[in-house]
Every structure is written in C-alpha cells, then in structure tokens.
Design a protein around this motif. Structure first.
Motif, PDB file in Angstrom:
ATOM      1  N   ILE A 128     -19.848  43.289 -13.201  1.00  0.00           N
ATOM      2  CA  ILE A 128     -19.610  42.934 -11.795  1.00  0.00           C
ATOM      3  C   ILE A 128     -20.047  41.488 -11.566  1.00  0.00           C
ATOM      4  CG2 ILE A 128     -20.112  43.523  -9.391  1.00  0.00           C
ATOM      5  CD1 ILE A 128     -20.891  46.341 -10.388  1.00  0.00           C
ATOM      6  N   GLU A 129     -19.174  40.696 -10.966  1.00  0.00           N
ATOM      7  CA  GLU A 129     -19.484  39.293 -10.707  1.00  0.00           C
ATOM      8  C   GLU A 129     -20.350  39.144  -9.455  1.00  0.00           C
ATOM      9  OE1 GLU A 129     -18.792  36.482 -12.480  1.00  0.00           O
ATOM     10  OE2 GLU A 129     -18.122  37.910 -14.009  1.00  0.00           O
ATOM     11  N   PRO A 130     -21.354  38.272  -9.485  1.00  0.00           N
ATOM     12  CA  PRO A 130     -22.167  38.015  -8.285  1.00  0.00           C
ATOM     13  C   PRO A 130     -21.330  37.429  -7.149  1.00  0.00           C
ATOM     14  CG  PRO A 130     -23.226  37.141 -10.260  1.00  0.00           C
ATOM     15  CD  PRO A 130     -21.834  37.520 -10.654  1.00  0.00           C
ATOM     16  N   GLY A 131     -21.789  37.643  -5.905  1.00  0.00           N
ATOM     17  CA  GLY A 131     -21.052  37.137  -4.754  1.00  0.00           C
ATOM     18  C   GLY A 131     -21.837  36.166  -3.894  1.00  0.00           C
ATOM     19  N   THR A 132     -23.035  35.783  -4.334  1.00  0.00           N
ATOM     20  CA  THR A 132     -23.899  34.931  -3.505  1.00  0.00           C
ATOM     21  C   THR A 132     -23.235  33.608  -3.160  1.00  0.00           C
ATOM     22  OG1 THR A 132     -25.698  35.887  -4.817  1.00  0.00           O
ATOM     23  CG2 THR A 132     -26.284  34.165  -3.248  1.00  0.00           C
ATOM     24  N   ARG A 133     -22.569  32.998  -4.125  1.00  0.00           N
ATOM     25  CA  ARG A 133     -21.913  31.711  -3.874  1.00  0.00           C
ATOM     26  C   ARG A 133     -20.804  31.864  -2.822  1.00  0.00           C
ATOM     27  NH1 ARG A 133     -22.488  27.434  -6.907  1.00  0.00           N
ATOM     28  NH2 ARG A 133     -23.139  28.654  -8.729  1.00  0.00           N
ATOM     29  N   ASN A 134     -20.119  33.017  -2.818  1.00  0.00           N
ATOM     30  CA  ASN A 134     -19.066  33.263  -1.828  1.00  0.00           C
ATOM     31  C   ASN A 134     -19.645  33.299  -0.413  1.00  0.00           C
ATOM     32  OD1 ASN A 134     -17.195  33.543  -3.924  1.00  0.00           O
ATOM     33  ND2 ASN A 134     -17.550  35.746  -4.076  1.00  0.00           N
ATOM     34  N   LEU A 135     -20.830  33.881  -0.269  1.00  0.00           N
ATOM     35  CA  LEU A 135     -21.487  33.927   1.044  1.00  0.00           C
ATOM     36  C   LEU A 135     -21.817  32.520   1.525  1.00  0.00           C
ATOM     37  CD1 LEU A 135     -24.364  36.356   2.070  1.00  0.00           C
ATOM     38  CD2 LEU A 135     -24.420  33.957   2.682  1.00  0.00           C
ATOM     39  N   ILE A 136     -22.395  31.714   0.645  1.00  0.00           N
ATOM     40  CA  ILE A 136     -22.765  30.348   1.009  1.00  0.00           C
ATOM     41  C   ILE A 136     -21.524  29.552   1.408  1.00  0.00           C
ATOM     42  CG2 ILE A 136     -23.730  28.185   0.168  1.00  0.00           C
ATOM     43  CD1 ILE A 136     -25.820  30.378   0.661  1.00  0.00           C
ATOM     44  N   LYS A 137     -20.435  29.704   0.656  1.00  0.00           N
ATOM     45  CA  LYS A 137     -19.198  28.990   0.976  1.00  0.00           C
ATOM     46  C   LYS A 137     -18.667  29.401   2.344  1.00  0.00           C
ATOM     47  CE  LYS A 137     -17.479  28.078  -3.712  1.00  0.00           C
ATOM     48  NZ  LYS A 137     -16.400  28.408  -4.698  1.00  0.00           N
ATOM     49  N   TYR A 138     -18.763  30.682   2.661  1.00  0.00           N
ATOM     50  CA  TYR A 138     -18.271  31.185   3.951  1.00  0.00           C
ATOM     51  C   TYR A 138     -19.029  30.512   5.092  1.00  0.00           C
ATOM     52  CZ  TYR A 138     -16.876  34.425   7.648  1.00  0.00           C
ATOM     53  OH  TYR A 138     -16.381  34.959   8.800  1.00  0.00           O
ATOM     54  N   ILE A 139     -20.333  30.462   4.985  1.00  0.00           N
ATOM     55  CA  ILE A 139     -21.135  29.866   6.060  1.00  0.00           C
ATOM     56  C   ILE A 139     -20.878  28.371   6.174  1.00  0.00           C
ATOM     57  CG2 ILE A 139     -23.500  29.311   6.763  1.00  0.00           C
ATOM     58  CD1 ILE A 139     -24.348  32.035   5.767  1.00  0.00           C
ATOM     59  N   ILE A 140     -20.816  27.664   5.058  1.00  0.00           N
ATOM     60  CA  ILE A 140     -20.583  26.219   5.097  1.00  0.00           C
ATOM     61  C   ILE A 140     -19.211  25.909   5.683  1.00  0.00           C
ATOM     62  CG2 ILE A 140     -20.218  24.177   3.654  1.00  0.00           C
ATOM     63  CD1 ILE A 140     -22.475  25.236   1.839  1.00  0.00           C
ATOM     64  N   ASN A 141     -18.185  26.693   5.302  1.00  0.00           N
ATOM     65  CA  ASN A 141     -16.842  26.498   5.866  1.00  0.00           C
ATOM     66  C   ASN A 141     -16.840  26.741   7.375  1.00  0.00           C
ATOM     67  OD1 ASN A 141     -15.726  25.839   3.407  1.00  0.00           O
ATOM     68  ND2 ASN A 141     -15.041  27.919   2.960  1.00  0.00           N
ATOM     69  N   SER A 142     -17.609  27.753   7.811  1.00  0.00           N
ATOM     70  CA  SER A 142     -17.677  28.053   9.246  1.00  0.00           C
ATOM     71  C   SER A 142     -18.328  26.904  10.003  1.00  0.00           C
ATOM     72  CB  SER A 142     -18.464  29.347   9.480  1.00  0.00           C
ATOM     73  OG  SER A 142     -17.796  30.454   8.898  1.00  0.00           O
ATOM     74  N   ILE A 143     -19.389  26.333   9.404  1.00  0.00           N
ATOM     75  CA  ILE A 143     -20.061  25.199  10.032  1.00  0.00           C
ATOM     76  C   ILE A 143     -19.130  23.998  10.133  1.00  0.00           C
ATOM     77  CG2 ILE A 143     -21.926  23.504   9.737  1.00  0.00           C
ATOM     78  CD1 ILE A 143     -23.575  25.752   8.442  1.00  0.00           C
ATOM     79  N   ASN A 144     -18.395  23.724   9.047  1.00  0.00           N
ATOM     80  CA  ASN A 144     -17.494  22.583   9.026  1.00  0.00           C
ATOM     81  C   ASN A 144     -16.354  22.732  10.053  1.00  0.00           C
ATOM     82  OD1 ASN A 144     -18.950  21.348   7.005  1.00  0.00           O
ATOM     83  ND2 ASN A 144     -17.691  22.168   5.346  1.00  0.00           N
ATOM     84  N   LYS A 145     -15.885  23.969  10.271  1.00  0.00           N
ATOM     85  CA  LYS A 145     -14.819  24.202  11.248  1.00  0.00           C
ATOM     86  C   LYS A 145     -15.304  23.915  12.662  1.00  0.00           C
ATOM     87  CE  LYS A 145     -12.236  27.637   8.591  1.00  0.00           C
ATOM     88  NZ  LYS A 145     -11.854  29.085   8.473  1.00  0.00           N
ATOM     89  N   ASN A 146     -16.598  24.153  12.882  1.00  0.00           N
ATOM     90  CA  ASN A 146     -17.151  23.952  14.219  1.00  0.00           C
ATOM     91  C   ASN A 146     -17.521  22.478  14.450  1.00  0.00           C
ATOM     92  OD1 ASN A 146     -16.909  26.659  14.813  1.00  0.00           O
ATOM     93  ND2 ASN A 146     -18.985  27.160  14.137  1.00  0.00           N
TER      94      ASN A 146
END
Length: 311
Positions: free
Chosen positions: A293-311
């Motif tokens: 199973i591949e880790p997903g921690t980096r995906n979480l960080i990317k989601y938050i950073i993308n959300s910040i950049n959109k705002n």
C-alpha cells in the motif's frame, strides 16, 4: 492538533512532509508527544484533554481547555488529528477565521469518530486513508494512509513486537506470555514489572519515541486497533496481527477493526477474553505477508497547499 497517541503520529507525519517548522497543540502534560514533536516544532502549546479512548467525562477540564484554546494564536490553517482534545481548539480557531481540516482515524471504516464527526461540520475537508471510508463524510477526501517517512531498512531480527498504545492491554500481555518465540512488549501506562518476572528473557518497555526502529526489525507485529498496524504494513510490510481491545469503548468498533485488518492484509483476532487458548500461537504460525500500500501523506499536503494557493 497533535492530540496524543496515534493522533500525534499523524501530526509528526505531516510535519515531516512539510519540511518546515510548524506549531503544535498537544494534551497538557503529554511529555511523550512533546518529545516526538520537538524536532519539527516552531512552538508547542498545551491544551487539556477531556477523555481517553476508554471513556470518561468530556466536561471535566472543558473550562480549562476553552481558556487555553482562547489564548492560542490565530492560524490560516488548522489540522485536527482527531480525539476530543481537538474539538474546542478547532471551533475557536474557526471563529478566529482559520481554515479547518480534520483527519479521520485509519480504523474507522463503518463508524465515525465522535470528535471528527463534530469537527467535520466546520471543516473544509476530512482526510481519509481508504476508499472504503468514503461514505462516512460528504466532504471526505481520500488521500491514502497518513504515515511518516520510513527511517530504516526493514529487516528480520527474529522477534515478535507486541504493542498496546498509550493505554496498555493487560489481557493481551497475559495471553502472550506462553509464546515460545523471543518478544519485545510495549506496555504503555501498564507497569511492565509483573510480566518481566514471568518472562525475564523478553524485553518489556513502557514507551519508545523510536518505536519505528523496533517495527522495522521485527519478524511479526502484534498490536491493537490503532495506528501501529498501518505503520507496520505500509511503511515496513511486516506480517501483522490486530487484536481487538474491547476496553476502547469510544474507539473503533469490532466490525471496524475486522475491516481495517482486511484492508491491510493483516490477521484479525477478537478480544483475548474470548479466547479458549492457542489463538495467538495459531495466528503467529499462519501469519502472511501484508498488502503493498502506497503512503498518502504527500497527497494530503498537496491538497492543502493547492487550496491555499487557490485562495
């Protein structure tokens, strides 16, 4: 919000992937969480935790938690890692204008954690480890398992690692004593002394801030319904046995735990109080390789950073 135990593990995993100092809020007096987080912390604040997984009154300490949370600075982003400890600080941060995110526990497959369920109503997203959790929240986002970066090469040094989290698991410890294999046993808040007297050839310890090293070197990992099972499988691909602890009345249910074990490819055992004898030995003898199973921690960080950049 590094709310103790596995919740603190989530917080440390996020800090590792962010690769920059962050502020943490830990339970008052939680020296273990403090030691785990200090290498990644800009500042560490303490807020009272009202209840353990075994129960207790959330009202006790609520006033202290409220006052302590009021004194916290306002943040652009707040990530609640679960547990009642996260609830009051998250709601007050929301009132201050912070964007709130929450992480559901890895072993909540059919039931919701009460604290995360509350926080979900003010959250932009609730991060989930498995697609099987998708039905729990309308604003759920599946990232994959949220684990730390592995620090060791996996190897087999010929011992069983038995872990029980911060609360301990005396029924499991007692049931494990007849095992003939070499073992290391983490007892948490339970004194290891009675077990040391019965098995002086085993290593017993209450806590270890580097439990990961022991996981990496174990032949098999035996643990309760908690984050260690996910770390054992995802980070080090260790054969893993999950023993349901019925004392965790406010944690994941028996059905949750069975499904969690299935997702990981781990072996599930019911609470030791139901055993007639030999269940653990049989499980150890028939343990199998877990899933990849591949880790997903980096995906979480990317989601938050993308959300910040959109705002």
């Amino acid at each position: 919000m590094a709310s103790g135990g596995g919740h603190t593990g989530y917080a440390r995993a996020l800090a590792q992937y962010l690769e920059s100092p962050v502020d943490f809020v830990i339970p008052t007096g939680d020296s273990f969480s403090r030691r785990l987080l200090e290498p990644y912390a800009r500042r560490i604040f303490e807020v009272t935790k009202g209840r353990s997984p075994a129960g207790g009154s959330l009202l006790k300490g609520g006033i202290s938690a409220f006052l302590q949370s009021l004194r916290l600075p306002k943040y652009d982003v707040t990530i609640a890692t679960g547990s009642n400890h996260s609830v009051i600080p998250s709601f007050l941060q929301k009132l201050k204008g912070s964007e709130i995110y929450a992480i559901e526990s890895q072993d909540r497959i059919v039931t919701r954690g009460r604290a995360v369920n509350l926080i979900s109503h003010i959250s932009r997203a609730v991060f989930l480890h498995w697609s099987e959790q998708s039905r729990l929240y309308k604003n759920g986002v599946v990232t994959g398992p949220i684990v730390e970066k592995p620090r060791y090469e996996p190897r087999d040094e010929g011992y069983i690692l038995i872990t029980a989290g911060s609360m301990g698991f005396p029924r499991l410890f007692k049931a494990a004593l007849p095992i003939k294999m070499k073992a290391m046993v983490q007892t948490g808040s339970v004194s290891p002394e009675p077990y040391r007297r019965e098995r002086p050839d085993w290593e017993f310890f209450e806590y270890d801030t580097d439990l990961e090293r022991r996981i990496a070197s174990a032949s098999i990992v035996v643990t309760h319904q908690g984050k260690t099972a996910m770390e054992s499988v995802v980070m080090y691909r260790k054969p893993t046995i999950i023993v349901f602890n019925r004392d965790w009345t406010r944690a994941a249910s028996r059905e949750d735990t069975k499904l969690y074990a299935s997702i990981l490819g781990a072996t599930f055992l019911d609470d030791p109080s139901t055993w007639s004898g030999g269940e653990l030995e049989s499980a150890l003898a028939s343990s199998r390789e877990p899933k990849i199973i591949e880790p997903g921690t980096r995906n979480l960080i990317k989601y938050i950073i993308n959300s910040i950049n959109k705002n």
